[in-house]
Design an enzyme around this catalytic site. Structure first.
Site, PDB file in Angstrom:
ATOM      1  CG  ASP A   1      -2.194   0.667   1.108  1.00 14.24           C
ATOM      2  OD1 ASP A   1      -2.335   1.469   0.163  1.00 14.24           O
ATOM      3  OD2 ASP A   1      -3.094   0.443   1.946  1.00 14.24           O
TER       4      ASP A   1
ATOM      5  CG  ASP B   1      -9.249   2.652  -0.130  1.00 13.53           C
ATOM      6  OD1 ASP B   1      -8.814   1.497  -0.330  1.00 13.53           O
ATOM      7  OD2 ASP B   1      -8.611   3.516   0.495  1.00 13.53           O
TER       8      ASP B   1
HETATM    9  C1  DGJ Z   1      -5.809   1.785   2.046  1.00 17.94           C
HETATM   10  C2  DGJ Z   1      -6.182   0.583   1.232  1.00 17.94           C
HETATM   11  O1  DGJ Z   1      -6.648   0.954  -0.014  1.00 17.94           O
HETATM   12  C3  DGJ Z   1      -7.174  -0.252   2.016  1.00 17.94           C
HETATM   13  O2  DGJ Z   1      -7.632  -1.315   1.252  1.00 17.94           O
HETATM   14  C4  DGJ Z   1      -6.509  -0.718   3.267  1.00 17.94           C
HETATM   15  O3  DGJ Z   1      -5.461  -1.576   2.958  1.00 17.94           O
HETATM   16  C5  DGJ Z   1      -6.026   0.475   4.072  1.00 17.94           C
HETATM   17  N1  DGJ Z   1      -5.217   1.357   3.275  1.00 17.94           N
HETATM   18  C6  DGJ Z   1      -5.243   0.023   5.275  1.00 17.94           C
HETATM   19  O4  DGJ Z   1      -4.691   1.067   5.953  1.00 17.94           O
END
Ligand code: DGJ
Length: 716
Positions: free
Chosen positions: A471, A541
């Site tokens: 990430d 997200d």
């Molecule tokens: C952002 C990501 O896009 C989410 O899926 C998740 O992994 C969060 N970060 C975790 O902090």
């Protein structure tokens, strides 16, 4: 041979399966672009004209100016007033005058000095054209690598400082294409966190139009992909030029329409986030940019890029089935521990999942997003016997195991930051801005990268990890490095990306049996650089299926379904919503993120059925050709199909949006179906002739909440 040099005409000709690209050496110095389009052997000669106010070289021909003709690469200050591909400061002025010197053609391609690049195969050929600036002594090498089977040509450049003093690169745009017309639309993808890749199509206008990122990541805000097409181009017809950049950091795509209505496309490292000093004897290799051309509409341009990305960019393992994962994020956020996740694994196995992915929250003091980033060791309160023992227990339940990391970041509240505040990007004397309570590590500092390598090596040693979710949750502000001198601070953005790629390379080698899903708060680094390392990218997200329909549909214009990680999130007990979410998610690579421990048996049984069915047809989306029938931005619904190359299997999806009107029946033509074959829709058992599918299948739009239609046609 894809690349030929015709000596008499001094003409370079590059042929792909369906396209031709050509340019000529004029006056033994200029590289004049002459053609990019449908494959042909009838090539026009360089068009050299003059306009008043255009400068010229008196001893050559006062009726010809570099400001007027189409060029392969233009240089600031050398008589071409359009936006330039290169500004190289050798003497304080930025003026250079590179002229043709030599060329060679070879099989395969060269390495791009720590940068991701399309892989060569036995058919790949490269053209290297060398230019020289006699005053500074610098050399410029232009590279054209040809992926003939998928109609893609890539370009990058290498600048060699052969002079005696340092020079500074202020702008470096490896893609430059001059097109002799401007009656074109520009297609680009803009967005924001949770609303990535919105489709935008606007007619070109005089002057510059651009998309860019100054954020240190390719970004949610503008994707590096752009296309130009006829005003009347549709999915099936019209001329389309597509461009993309194999890079994950700040970028600039410029499209300029000049005084007489010709278009210049530039793609690369623009000036706001980029400058790079080369000492005498040093060289600089740019990232590569790619282009394709379609004479048969936008759909063909997309399929060219899909094929290219699958074959030459993504890791070969991404062609195999992707694991159907159960991800813990939306189910648990930071509230995870060994006992809970073992229960997750038990239920995951019963429901048919391949893998449990433990998301954020497993390390350091990571009970919330205000602490812990940088401390990449397991939290012993949550995992008392350590990571290796925990993962063994997960595996004993019969599922694979994935783990979340965000290596590039640090929370001020972390042991790492307390020990090394100078390792975060910052500008001396200025308080660095926070985003999600975090700072960005200075990946341009090799000490930081080596530290991370040693830390992950130790933490994950002996831990049986199958999957990393990598990430990156903030953009870069206050960009400065504590290890670079003042005159090299402009290099941080670029050096940062090279540090990140170095760490990715290390992960890939150190954990050869694991695959990577990349992510940047969803689709914040949805680019060809990341696609080289990951088998898929967390698309957004936002898991709301209505929004996802928009996002996925637009992403497909440039990227294949195999890159799209698509999760079904909690349907809150609503079976219809579960079905709808599933039908949206199977447009990409299916996964789930919901609290499996709280789901009813009815929901779990349905999920088990969905996973089972998905595994019967996932290869069609993953490997097949994509045909877009209706874009949700334009209509109240989305309709598209994937087909295997021979059209033995076809997956047709129709997703009604919230504002879809009832009482309309759409005729959806499956033009790829085999005319004389007969098909069964495996989901209903209904029979169709290939001819009937080609003529069109009637789909009644219900205009109801969560209404979607899925057909799986299999040749009898
Ligand atoms: C952002 C990501 O896009 C989410 O899926 C998740 O992994 C969060 N970060 C975790 O902090």
């Amino acid at each position: 041979m894809s690349i030929r040099f015709l000596k008499n005409e001094k003409r370079f000709v590059i042929n792909t399966k369906n396209t031709t690209y050509a340019f000529e050496i004029v006056f033994d110095r200029y590289l004049c672009h002459t053609y990019y389009g449908k494959r042909t052997s009838k090539l026009p000669a360089a068009k050299m004209t003059m306009l008043s106010f255009a400068p010229y070289i008196p001893e050559l021909d006062e009726h010809k100016s570099p400001d007027v003709f189409a060029q392969e690469c233009s240089f600031y200050g050398s008589g071409d007033f359009r936006p330039n591909a290169l500004r190289l400061c050798t003497d304080g002025t930025g003026v250079t005058d590179f002229v043709y010197s030599s060329h060679r053609t070879f099989k395969g391609r060269l390495e791009l000095d720590g940068l991701p690049a399309a892989r060569a195969d036995e058919n790949t050929q490269t053209l290297e054209v060398t230019l020289k600036d006699s005053v500074s002594g610098c050399k410029l090498k232009l590279y054209y690598t040809v992926f003939a089977d998928v109609d893609v040509i890539s370009r990058y450049m290498v600048i060699e400082n052969k002079g005696k003093k340092s020079v500074r690169i202020d702008k470096c745009m490896p893609m430059m294409l001059d097109i002799e017309r401007s009656d074109l639309d520009m297609i680009s993808l803009y967005g924001s966190h949770c609303h990535e890749v919105n489709f935008q199509r606007v007619p070109l206008h005089h002057g510059k139009q651009s998309v860019y990122s100054n954020r240190g990541a390719s970004s949610h805000q503008y994707n590096p992909f752009v296309a130009l097409c006829d005003h009347g181009a549709t999915e099936q017809k019209g001329e389309v030029y597509g461009f993309n950049f194999v890079y994950s950091g700040s970028f600039l795509d410029e499209v300029d329409v000049d005084q007489i209505g010709r278009t210049r496309v530039l793609m690369g490292l623009g000036s706001e986030c980029f400058s790079y000093t080369l000492e005498a004897g040093e060289s600089f290799c740019s990232p590569e940019a790619v282009m394709t051309y379609s004479a048969a509409g936008i759909g063909k341009m997309s399929r060219n890029f899909h094929n290219f990305v699958r074959t030459y960019i993504m890791p070969p393992v991404s062609l195999e089935p992707h694991p159907v994962v159960l991800n813990t994020w939306e189910a648990c956020y930071f509230d995870i521990d060994e006992e809970k996740l073992i229960n997750f694994a038990k239920e995951a196995k019963k429901t048919g999942f391949d893998m449990l992915v433990m998301d954020d929250g497993w390390f350091g003091a990571r009970d919330h997003d205000r602490a812990g980033l940088g401390d990449w060791f397991e939290n012993r309160k949550k995992f008392p016997d350590g990571l290796a023992s925990f993962v063994k227990k997960i595996k004993a339940e019969g599922v694979k195991f994935g783990i979340w990391v965000e290596p590039e970041m640090v929370n001020p509240d972390s042991d790492l930051y307390r020990a090394h505040p100078e390792w975060a990007l910052r500008v001396a004397g200025r308080e660095p801005l926070r985003s999600r309570h975090q700072l960005v590590l200075d990946m341009s500092n090799s000490e930081v990268v080596e530290y991370l390598i040693a830390l992950f090596d130790k933490t994950f040693d002996g831990v049986d990890i199958d999957y990393f979710k990598w990430d990156m949750n903030r953009h870069m502000s206050n960009v400065g490095s504590s290890v670079l001198p003042e005159d090299k601070q402009g290099e941080v953005f670029f050096r940062y990306m090279k540090g990140v790629y170095r760490l990715f390379d290390w992960f890939v080698k150190r954990f050869p049996n694991a695959v990577i899903e990349t992510c940047s708060g969803g689709g914040g680094r949805y680019d060809l650089g990341m696609m080289q390392y990951g088998i898929q990218i967390w698309t957004s997200d936002n898991t709301n299926p209505y929004d996802r329909t928009m996002i996925q549909s637009a992403a497909m214009i440039a990227y294949p379904a195999a890159t799209m990680s698509c999760h079904v999130s909690d349907p809150h007990g609503d079976m219809r919503s579960l079905d709808y979410r599933y039908k949206v998610a199977v447009g990409g690579m299916l996964g789930y993120e919901l609290n499996i421990l709280k789901m009813s048996d009815e929901i779990k049984n349905k999920i088990a059925e969905q996973i089972k069915e998905y595994k019967t047809f996932d290869h069609i989306a993953r490997l097949g050709d994509h045909y877009n029938l209706a874009s949700p931005t334009k209509y109240g619904y989305s309709a598209y199909y994937y087909t295997t190359p021979t059209a033995d299997e076809i997956l047709l999806t129709v997703i009604e949006k919230a504002d879809c009107k009832a009482g309309t029946t759409k005729l959806l033509k499956i033009s790829a179906a085999q005319n004389d074959a007969s098909y069964t829709d495996v989901r209903t058992g209904k029979q169709y002739s290939g001819q009937a599918l080609r003529k069109g299948i009637s789909v009644e739009l219900l205009g109801e909440r969560d209404s979607a239609h899925l057909y799986y046609f299999k040749k009898n």
